[in-house]
Write a protein that holds these residues in place. Structure first.
Motif, mmCIF file in Angstrom:
data_model
loop_
_atom_site.group_PDB
_atom_site.id
_atom_site.type_symbol
_atom_site.label_atom_id
_atom_site.label_comp_id
_atom_site.label_asym_id
_atom_site.label_seq_id
_atom_site.Cartn_x
_atom_site.Cartn_y
_atom_site.Cartn_z
ATOM 1 N N VAL A 73 13.273 -9.275 -8.396
ATOM 2 C CA VAL A 73 12.671 -7.949 -8.318
ATOM 3 C C VAL A 73 11.225 -8.031 -8.799
ATOM 4 O O VAL A 73 10.923 -8.749 -9.760
ATOM 5 N N PRO A 74 10.290 -7.345 -8.122
ATOM 6 C CA PRO A 74 8.886 -7.384 -8.547
ATOM 7 C C PRO A 74 8.689 -6.738 -9.919
ATOM 8 O O PRO A 74 9.506 -5.926 -10.370
ATOM 9 N N GLY A 75 7.583 -7.095 -10.573
ATOM 10 C CA GLY A 75 7.224 -6.475 -11.842
ATOM 11 C C GLY A 75 6.831 -5.021 -11.667
ATOM 12 O O GLY A 75 6.709 -4.527 -10.533
ATOM 13 N N ASN A 76 6.608 -4.309 -12.750
ATOM 14 C CA ASN A 76 6.344 -2.875 -12.713
ATOM 15 C C ASN A 76 5.125 -2.516 -11.866
ATOM 16 O O ASN A 76 5.172 -1.583 -11.053
ATOM 17 N N GLU A 77 4.023 -3.220 -12.056
ATOM 18 C CA GLU A 77 2.800 -2.898 -11.314
ATOM 19 C C GLU A 77 2.969 -3.150 -9.826
ATOM 20 O O GLU A 77 2.525 -2.346 -8.994
ATOM 21 N N VAL A 78 3.610 -4.257 -9.492
ATOM 22 C CA VAL A 78 3.830 -4.580 -8.076
ATOM 23 C C VAL A 78 4.790 -3.575 -7.449
ATOM 24 O O VAL A 78 4.571 -3.110 -6.315
ATOM 25 N N TYR A 79 5.840 -3.192 -8.189
ATOM 26 C CA TYR A 79 6.802 -2.255 -7.609
ATOM 27 C C TYR A 79 6.192 -0.855 -7.448
ATOM 28 O O TYR A 79 6.529 -0.147 -6.503
ATOM 29 N N THR A 80 5.303 -0.479 -8.358
ATOM 30 C CA THR A 80 4.599 0.798 -8.185
ATOM 31 C C THR A 80 3.782 0.782 -6.897
ATOM 32 O O THR A 80 3.748 1.770 -6.150
ATOM 33 N N LEU A 81 3.134 -0.349 -6.613
ATOM 34 C CA LEU A 81 2.384 -0.499 -5.367
ATOM 35 C C LEU A 81 3.321 -0.402 -4.166
ATOM 36 O O LEU A 81 2.992 0.230 -3.154
ATOM 37 N N ILE A 82 4.495 -1.026 -4.279
ATOM 38 C CA ILE A 82 5.498 -0.948 -3.206
ATOM 39 C C ILE A 82 5.908 0.504 -2.970
ATOM 40 O O ILE A 82 6.057 0.941 -1.820
ATOM 41 N N GLU A 83 6.097 1.267 -4.041
ATOM 42 C CA GLU A 83 6.471 2.676 -3.915
ATOM 43 C C GLU A 83 5.392 3.480 -3.195
ATOM 44 O O GLU A 83 5.693 4.333 -2.344
ATOM 45 N N ILE A 84 4.146 3.203 -3.510
ATOM 46 C CA ILE A 84 3.046 3.922 -2.863
ATOM 47 C C ILE A 84 2.983 3.580 -1.374
ATOM 48 O O ILE A 84 2.812 4.460 -0.521
ATOM 49 N N VAL A 85 3.122 2.286 -1.060
ATOM 50 C CA VAL A 85 3.124 1.862 0.345
ATOM 51 C C VAL A 85 4.298 2.506 1.089
ATOM 52 O O VAL A 85 4.148 2.980 2.224
ATOM 53 N N ALA A 86 5.452 2.537 0.441
ATOM 54 C CA ALA A 86 6.648 3.140 1.053
ATOM 55 C C ALA A 86 6.408 4.613 1.382
ATOM 56 O O ALA A 86 6.779 5.086 2.465
ATOM 57 N N LEU A 87 5.790 5.335 0.445
ATOM 58 C CA LEU A 87 5.483 6.749 0.683
ATOM 59 C C LEU A 87 4.514 6.913 1.848
ATOM 60 O O LEU A 87 4.682 7.801 2.698
ATOM 61 N N LEU A 88 3.479 6.075 1.898
ATOM 62 C CA LEU A 88 2.486 6.164 2.970
ATOM 63 C C LEU A 88 3.139 5.918 4.330
ATOM 64 O O LEU A 88 2.872 6.644 5.296
ATOM 65 N N VAL A 89 3.999 4.913 4.408
ATOM 66 C CA VAL A 89 4.695 4.612 5.669
ATOM 67 C C VAL A 89 5.606 5.775 6.063
ATOM 68 O O VAL A 89 5.619 6.204 7.221
ATOM 69 N N SER A 90 6.348 6.303 5.102
ATOM 70 C CA SER A 90 7.237 7.433 5.386
ATOM 71 C C SER A 90 6.463 8.642 5.870
ATOM 72 O O SER A 90 6.897 9.346 6.796
ATOM 73 N N PHE A 91 5.300 8.893 5.275
ATOM 74 C CA PHE A 91 4.537 10.077 5.668
ATOM 75 C C PHE A 91 3.821 9.898 6.997
ATOM 76 O O PHE A 91 3.441 10.886 7.623
ATOM 77 N N ILE A 92 3.642 8.663 7.446
ATOM 78 C CA ILE A 92 3.205 8.459 8.830
ATOM 79 C C ILE A 92 4.261 9.041 9.764
ATOM 80 O O ILE A 92 3.958 9.728 10.744
ATOM 81 N N GLY A 93 5.526 8.758 9.443
ATOM 82 C CA GLY A 93 6.627 9.314 10.235
ATOM 83 C C GLY A 93 6.679 10.822 10.177
ATOM 84 O O GLY A 93 6.927 11.492 11.183
ATOM 85 N N VAL A 94 6.453 11.385 8.974
ATOM 86 C CA VAL A 94 6.444 12.843 8.817
ATOM 87 C C VAL A 94 5.355 13.468 9.688
ATOM 88 O O VAL A 94 5.582 14.474 10.379
#
Length: 249
Positions: A42-63
């Motif tokens: 599992v990625p570290g905290n900083e990397v996973y926070t970046l993953i969360e932001i990317v995930a939101l951006l990708v999801s909102f492209i769909g929205v």
């Protein structure tokens, strides 16, 4: 049964129960996610926070894709809650002049964003393959329905409009104005689901790493709370008032 009839029958079945695919993906994703965390993959905290932001951006492209599509369509053509194929007319203008299935394209990005939260490349690859096979059959059944109902006008539009990957070559301005009321009624579920899944995966990770069941008090929590409040308000407005009603939309 001939392959053509089999594909159509399977597509109609999958269309009717398409709401179960996200549930299956979420359950499988949680199992993989927990396994990876316990195995320290599992990625570290900083990397996973970046993953969360990317995930939101990708999801909102769909929205955004769904908002553009749904906001410019009339009633009984594009929606979330139909149990069978339904169309009073063919949507051929606006985003529908660039791609035949914008809602399914939007759905792909929304769920791809959620799958990114799992932080497992092989799970993401499997998701893409499953989505492709699953929705290819739904799109086939939908197109068969539209071909039978509208005949040559549908064939003419389909022949110059891509199935899934958009092209602006033959783009035509939408003949319907954008309806914010329809968006508030129809798309609140998807936006709320994005934040709920973000909350679930974030706090599964937080609980396992902290060795106790807990919820982290951070931006993920408050974004989820805000989306829940907005969802509830819109749900009540739709149920008890006519503020979100709009004739023909």
């Amino acid at each position: 049964m001939a392959l053509q009839e089999s594909l159509e029958k399977n597509g109609n079945f999958l269309f009717r129960y398409r709401s179960f695919l996200p549930l299956i993906v979420v359950i499988a994703g949680i199992i993989v996610f927990i396994s990876d965390i316990k195995s320290l993959r599992v990625p570290g905290n900083e990397v996973y926070t970046l993953i969360e932001i990317v995930a939101l951006l990708v999801s909102f492209i769909g929205v955004i894709i769904r908002i553009i599509a749904v906001g410019h369509t009339p009633a009984n053509t594009s929606g979330r809650n139909t149990k069978q194929q339904l169309a009073d007319e063919i949507n051929t203008t606006g985003i529908y002049s660039t791609v035949r299935h914008p809602l399914y394209l939007g759905n792909f990005f929304m769920w791809a964003g959620s799958v990114i939260l799992i932080a497992n490349i092989w799970f993401f690859v499997v998701f893409v393959l499953v989505y492709w096979i699953y929705y290819e059959r739904i799109m086939y059944a939908e197109e068969q329905f539209l071909r039978k109902k509208f005949g040559q006008p549908y064939i003419d539009w389909a022949s110059k409009t891509p199935t899934f990957f958009p092209s602006c070559k033959n783009k035509v301005k939408s003949k319907y104005h954008f309806s914010i009321k329809k968006i508030l009624k129809k798309e609140k579920n998807g936006i709320f689901a994005i934040f709920v899944l973000l909350f679930i995966f974030h706090n599964i990770r937080y609980s396992i790493l902290s060795d106790k069941l807990s919820v982290e008090n951070n931006w993920v929590l408050w974004c989820t709370v805000f989306s829940a409040v907005m969802y509830l308000i819109l749900k009540l407005l739709k149920k008890y008032t006519k503020l979100l009603n709009e004739s023909g939309r």
